[in-house]
Design a protein around this motif. Structure first.
Motif, PDB file in Angstrom:
ATOM      1  N   TYR A  61      31.045  -3.853  -4.707  1.00 41.99           N
ATOM      2  CA  TYR A  61      31.336  -5.225  -4.315  1.00 41.99           C
ATOM      3  C   TYR A  61      30.946  -5.483  -2.859  1.00 41.99           C
ATOM      4  O   TYR A  61      30.435  -6.546  -2.531  1.00 41.99           O
ATOM      5  N   VAL A  62      31.180  -4.501  -2.005  1.00 32.08           N
ATOM      6  CA  VAL A  62      30.804  -4.636  -0.600  1.00 32.08           C
ATOM      7  C   VAL A  62      29.291  -4.750  -0.476  1.00 32.08           C
ATOM      8  O   VAL A  62      28.774  -5.587   0.268  1.00 32.08           O
ATOM      9  N   SER A  63      28.561  -3.924  -1.205  1.00 32.65           N
ATOM     10  CA  SER A  63      27.100  -3.965  -1.182  1.00 32.65           C
ATOM     11  C   SER A  63      26.586  -5.307  -1.706  1.00 32.65           C
ATOM     12  O   SER A  63      25.660  -5.899  -1.140  1.00 32.65           O
ATOM     13  N   GLY A  64      27.173  -5.792  -2.766  1.00 32.69           N
ATOM     14  CA  GLY A  64      26.787  -7.097  -3.308  1.00 32.69           C
ATOM     15  C   GLY A  64      27.067  -8.219  -2.335  1.00 32.69           C
ATOM     16  O   GLY A  64      26.275  -9.147  -2.184  1.00 32.69           O
ATOM     17  N   PHE A  65      28.207  -8.128  -1.643  1.00 29.85           N
ATOM     18  CA  PHE A  65      28.552  -9.124  -0.635  1.00 29.85           C
ATOM     19  C   PHE A  65      27.547  -9.100   0.513  1.00 29.85           C
ATOM     20  O   PHE A  65      27.122 -10.154   0.986  1.00 29.85           O
ATOM     21  N   GLN A  66      27.159  -7.897   0.953  1.00 27.25           N
ATOM     22  CA  GLN A  66      26.176  -7.774   2.027  1.00 27.25           C
ATOM     23  C   GLN A  66      24.859  -8.425   1.637  1.00 27.25           C
ATOM     24  O   GLN A  66      24.250  -9.147   2.430  1.00 27.25           O
ATOM     25  N   LYS A  67      24.410  -8.169   0.410  1.00 30.96           N
ATOM     26  CA  LYS A  67      23.154  -8.758  -0.044  1.00 30.96           C
ATOM     27  C   LYS A  67      23.248 -10.280  -0.105  1.00 30.96           C
ATOM     28  O   LYS A  67      22.302 -10.986   0.255  1.00 30.96           O
ATOM     29  N   LEU A  68      24.385 -10.796  -0.532  1.00 35.02           N
ATOM     30  CA  LEU A  68      24.583 -12.232  -0.594  1.00 35.02           C
ATOM     31  C   LEU A  68      24.542 -12.849   0.804  1.00 35.02           C
ATOM     32  O   LEU A  68      23.896 -13.881   1.028  1.00 35.02           O
ATOM     33  N   VAL A  69      25.195 -12.212   1.760  1.00 32.58           N
ATOM     34  CA  VAL A  69      25.205 -12.708   3.136  1.00 32.58           C
ATOM     35  C   VAL A  69      23.802 -12.666   3.729  1.00 32.58           C
ATOM     36  O   VAL A  69      23.366 -13.623   4.388  1.00 32.58           O
ATOM     37  N   ILE A  70      23.058 -11.599   3.488  1.00 31.75           N
ATOM     38  CA  ILE A  70      21.700 -11.476   4.018  1.00 31.75           C
ATOM     39  C   ILE A  70      20.801 -12.564   3.431  1.00 31.75           C
ATOM     40  O   ILE A  70      20.018 -13.187   4.143  1.00 31.75           O
ATOM     41  N   ILE A 126      18.898 -15.492   5.531  1.00 29.64           N
ATOM     42  CA  ILE A 126      17.457 -15.737   5.415  1.00 29.64           C
ATOM     43  C   ILE A 126      17.194 -17.209   5.112  1.00 29.64           C
ATOM     44  O   ILE A 126      16.324 -17.842   5.729  1.00 29.64           O
ATOM     45  N   LEU A 127      17.941 -17.768   4.183  1.00 30.96           N
ATOM     46  CA  LEU A 127      17.756 -19.172   3.834  1.00 30.96           C
ATOM     47  C   LEU A 127      18.041 -20.072   5.034  1.00 30.96           C
ATOM     48  O   LEU A 127      17.271 -21.004   5.330  1.00 30.96           O
ATOM     49  N   MET A 128      19.110 -19.793   5.756  1.00 32.25           N
ATOM     50  CA  MET A 128      19.437 -20.597   6.933  1.00 32.25           C
ATOM     51  C   MET A 128      18.379 -20.439   8.022  1.00 32.25           C
ATOM     52  O   MET A 128      18.014 -21.418   8.694  1.00 32.25           O
ATOM     53  N   MET A 129      17.866 -19.215   8.208  1.00 29.93           N
ATOM     54  CA  MET A 129      16.812 -18.986   9.205  1.00 29.93           C
ATOM     55  C   MET A 129      15.554 -19.777   8.851  1.00 29.93           C
ATOM     56  O   MET A 129      14.915 -20.360   9.730  1.00 29.93           O
ATOM     57  N   LEU A 181      13.323 -12.596  14.248  1.00 28.43           N
ATOM     58  CA  LEU A 181      14.598 -12.270  13.608  1.00 28.43           C
ATOM     59  C   LEU A 181      14.462 -12.269  12.084  1.00 28.43           C
ATOM     60  O   LEU A 181      15.026 -11.406  11.407  1.00 28.43           O
ATOM     61  N   LEU A 182      13.713 -13.219  11.561  1.00 23.75           N
ATOM     62  CA  LEU A 182      13.477 -13.263  10.117  1.00 23.75           C
ATOM     63  C   LEU A 182      12.725 -12.018   9.658  1.00 23.75           C
ATOM     64  O   LEU A 182      13.050 -11.417   8.624  1.00 23.75           O
TER      65      LEU A 182
END
Length: 140
Positions: free
Chosen positions: A4-13, A17-20, A68-69
Motif C-alpha cells: 500500500y505504501v508503494s502504491g501510494f508513492q506511485k500515485l503521489v509521483i 508529474i501531472l502538476m509539473m 525537476l520533471l
C-alpha cells in the motif's frame, strides 16, 4: 502494508508529474504572452532591460521545472537518483536568482550567502565529476 505504501508513492509521483506538466505548460504560455505583449506595446519591437531580465528569469524557471520533471522521470524509470543532476538543478536555480537580483536593494549578507552557495555547489559538482564515479541514491 508495504504494498500500500508503494502504491501510494506511485500515485503521489504521478500526481506530481501531472502538476509539473501543467505548471511548465502554463509558464511557457505565459512567457510567450509576455514577450508578445511587450513587443506590440509602444515602443514597438523593443524590450527594456527590466523586461528582458524578467523574461530570462521566467526562462530559467521553466528550465528548472523541466529538470525537476526529468529527475522525477529518472526516479520512476531507474529507482535511482543521480546526485549530480540534483546539484545541477540547484546551480540552475541559483543562476536564475543571481540574474534577476536587484543589487541596489539586496542586503550584503544575502549576496555573501549566495556567493558561498554558488561556490559550494560548483565545488561539489566539480568533485563529483573529477572522481569519475557515479553517485546514485537507490530508492526502493
Amino acid at each position: 502494508m508495504m504494498k500500500y505504501v508503494s502504491g501510494f508513492q506511485k500515485l503521489v509521483i504521478k500526481a506530481i508529474i501531472l502538476m509539473m506538466i501543467v505548471v511548465i505548460l502554463s509558464s511557457t504560455l505565459e512567457i510567450g504572452w509576455i514577450i508578445l505583449s511587450d513587443l506590440v506595446n509602444p515602443p514597438v519591437m523593443f524590450l527594456n532591460v527590466k523586461e528582458v531580465l524578467d523574461i530570462f528569469g521566467l526562462f530559467f524557471l521553466v528550465l528548472i521545472g523541466i529538470e525537476l520533471l526529468e529527475t522525477i522521470k529518472m526516479i520512476i524509470n531507474e529507482s535511482t537518483l543521480n546526485v549530480d543532476v540534483i546539484i545541477l538543478v540547484g546551480i540552475t536555480a541559483i543562476v536564475r536568482k543571481v540574474m534577476i537580483i536587484d543589487l541596489k536593494t539586496t542586503p550584503p549578507m544575502f549576496l555573501v550567502g549566495m556567493g558561498i552557495l554558488v561556490i559550494a555547489l560548483a565545488g561539489a559538482y566539480y568533485l563529483i565529476n573529477k572522481s569519475g564515479k557515479e553517485f546514485r541514491c537507490e530508492l526502493k
